[in-house]
Design a protein around this motif. Sequence first.
Motif, PDB file in Angstrom:
ATOM      1  N   VAL A  19       0.841  -1.201   0.000  1.00  0.00           N
ATOM      2  CA  VAL A  19       0.000   0.000   0.000  1.00  0.00           C
ATOM      3  C   VAL A  19       0.878   1.253   0.000  1.00  0.00           C
ATOM      4  N   GLY A  20       1.949   1.231   0.776  1.00  0.00           N
ATOM      5  CA  GLY A  20       2.845   2.385   0.831  1.00  0.00           C
ATOM      6  C   GLY A  20       3.542   2.652  -0.490  1.00  0.00           C
ATOM      7  N   ALA A  21       3.945   1.601  -1.182  1.00  0.00           N
ATOM      8  CA  ALA A  21       4.642   1.767  -2.463  1.00  0.00           C
ATOM      9  C   ALA A  21       3.679   2.141  -3.587  1.00  0.00           C
ATOM     10  N   ILE A  22       2.486   1.578  -3.562  1.00  0.00           N
ATOM     11  CA  ILE A  22       1.526   1.812  -4.651  1.00  0.00           C
ATOM     12  C   ILE A  22       0.785   3.135  -4.441  1.00  0.00           C
ATOM     13  N   ALA A  23       0.366   3.418  -3.220  1.00  0.00           N
ATOM     14  CA  ALA A  23      -0.301   4.656  -2.788  1.00  0.00           C
ATOM     15  C   ALA A  23      -1.711   4.832  -3.342  1.00  0.00           C
ATOM     16  N   TYR A  24      -1.877   4.784  -4.649  1.00  0.00           N
ATOM     17  CA  TYR A  24      -3.184   5.051  -5.252  1.00  0.00           C
ATOM     18  C   TYR A  24      -4.018   3.775  -5.318  1.00  0.00           C
ATOM     19  N   ALA A  25      -5.266   3.877  -4.875  1.00  0.00           N
ATOM     20  CA  ALA A  25      -6.180   2.736  -4.909  1.00  0.00           C
ATOM     21  C   ALA A  25      -7.377   3.078  -5.789  1.00  0.00           C
ATOM     22  N   THR A  26      -7.888   2.070  -6.455  1.00  0.00           N
ATOM     23  CA  THR A  26      -9.146   2.216  -7.172  1.00  0.00           C
ATOM     24  C   THR A  26     -10.259   1.861  -6.198  1.00  0.00           C
ATOM     25  N   MET A  27     -11.151   2.800  -5.969  1.00  0.00           N
ATOM     26  CA  MET A  27     -12.292   2.593  -5.074  1.00  0.00           C
ATOM     27  C   MET A  27     -13.505   2.240  -5.920  1.00  0.00           C
ATOM     28  N   VAL A  28     -14.225   1.195  -5.528  1.00  0.00           N
ATOM     29  CA  VAL A  28     -15.432   0.779  -6.233  1.00  0.00           C
ATOM     30  C   VAL A  28     -16.630   0.939  -5.308  1.00  0.00           C
ATOM     31  N   THR A  29     -17.674   1.592  -5.823  1.00  0.00           N
ATOM     32  CA  THR A  29     -18.972   1.646  -5.164  1.00  0.00           C
ATOM     33  C   THR A  29     -20.003   1.217  -6.203  1.00  0.00           C
ATOM     34  N   VAL A  30     -21.235   1.015  -5.770  1.00  0.00           N
ATOM     35  CA  VAL A  30     -22.284   0.661  -6.725  1.00  0.00           C
ATOM     36  C   VAL A  30     -23.476   1.591  -6.555  1.00  0.00           C
ATOM     37  N   ASP A  31     -24.187   1.803  -7.673  1.00  0.00           N
ATOM     38  CA  ASP A  31     -25.367   2.663  -7.617  1.00  0.00           C
ATOM     39  C   ASP A  31     -26.597   1.843  -7.246  1.00  0.00           C
ATOM     40  N   ALA A  32     -27.755   2.476  -7.248  1.00  0.00           N
ATOM     41  CA  ALA A  32     -28.997   1.821  -6.829  1.00  0.00           C
ATOM     42  C   ALA A  32     -29.380   0.660  -7.748  1.00  0.00           C
ATOM     43  N   LYS A  33     -28.844   0.632  -8.959  1.00  0.00           N
ATOM     44  CA  LYS A  33     -29.136  -0.454  -9.898  1.00  0.00           C
ATOM     45  C   LYS A  33     -28.033  -1.515  -9.902  1.00  0.00           C
ATOM     46  N   GLY A  34     -27.082  -1.389  -8.962  1.00  0.00           N
ATOM     47  CA  GLY A  34     -26.008  -2.376  -8.865  1.00  0.00           C
ATOM     48  C   GLY A  34     -24.875  -2.178  -9.857  1.00  0.00           C
ATOM     49  N   ARG A  35     -24.817  -1.031 -10.516  1.00  0.00           N
ATOM     50  CA  ARG A  35     -23.759  -0.759 -11.488  1.00  0.00           C
ATOM     51  C   ARG A  35     -22.548  -0.177 -10.770  1.00  0.00           C
ATOM     52  N   PRO A  36     -21.359  -0.720 -11.046  1.00  0.00           N
ATOM     53  CA  PRO A  36     -20.162  -0.228 -10.354  1.00  0.00           C
ATOM     54  C   PRO A  36     -19.685   1.114 -10.889  1.00  0.00           C
ATOM     55  N   ARG A  37     -19.032   1.844 -10.010  1.00  0.00           N
ATOM     56  CA  ARG A  37     -18.372   3.109 -10.380  1.00  0.00           C
ATOM     57  C   ARG A  37     -17.018   3.084  -9.703  1.00  0.00           C
ATOM     58  N   THR A  38     -15.984   3.455 -10.429  1.00  0.00           N
ATOM     59  CA  THR A  38     -14.642   3.477  -9.854  1.00  0.00           C
ATOM     60  C   THR A  38     -14.103   4.896  -9.843  1.00  0.00           C
ATOM     61  N   ARG A  39     -13.177   5.097  -8.940  1.00  0.00           N
ATOM     62  CA  ARG A  39     -12.443   6.360  -8.861  1.00  0.00           C
ATOM     63  C   ARG A  39     -11.099   6.041  -8.206  1.00  0.00           C
ATOM     64  N   VAL A  40     -10.075   6.807  -8.545  1.00  0.00           N
ATOM     65  CA  VAL A  40      -8.740   6.576  -7.996  1.00  0.00           C
ATOM     66  C   VAL A  40      -8.507   7.582  -6.872  1.00  0.00           C
TER      67      VAL A  40
END
Length: 161
Positions: A19-40
């Motif tokens: 985690v320290g070396a990579i630093a950036y993570a892709t975060m996944v959440t889902v909307d009300a219809k179960g569709r994923p959304r990512t952000r770094v």
Amino acid sequence: MTLKVPSFASIEAEFNTYVGAIAYATMVTVDAKGRPRTRVLIPIWENVDGTPLGWLATYKTPVKAAHIAGNPHTNFSYWTQGNNSVAIDAVAEWADAPDVKSHVWRLYKKTSPRGAGYDLGNFWRSPEDPQLHVLRLTPWRIQVIRGMDLRSRIWQAPPAA
């Protein structure tokens, strides 16, 4: 080969290294219809009484707020060339109390440059800035994979009493 480990301590050093070396993570959440959304993003992690706990200083965008309100389960994925990776399944909740925001501000300051030099002062004036929001990330499963041999180790939080 995947091995379940009995405690977070069993994977903590490798977790912190990756985690320290990579630093950036892709975060996944889902909307009300179960569709994923990512952000770094760049969450930070600490060990509280032997258990991992994450924090994310962020803007409370309408999309992110709606996703978390509808389904607080999220995933953070770290990956680097060579295939070292960390996958974190967590429950996210907004935690905007002044003492929490101050604590998180200090954690980001303390962990940088490990946190890619992520200075919260570049985005918010202070911990009291009304635009600064914090997500508390309570992991229930963490998988660490070493790329050279694809060794996989999984920690899971004990079931709630």
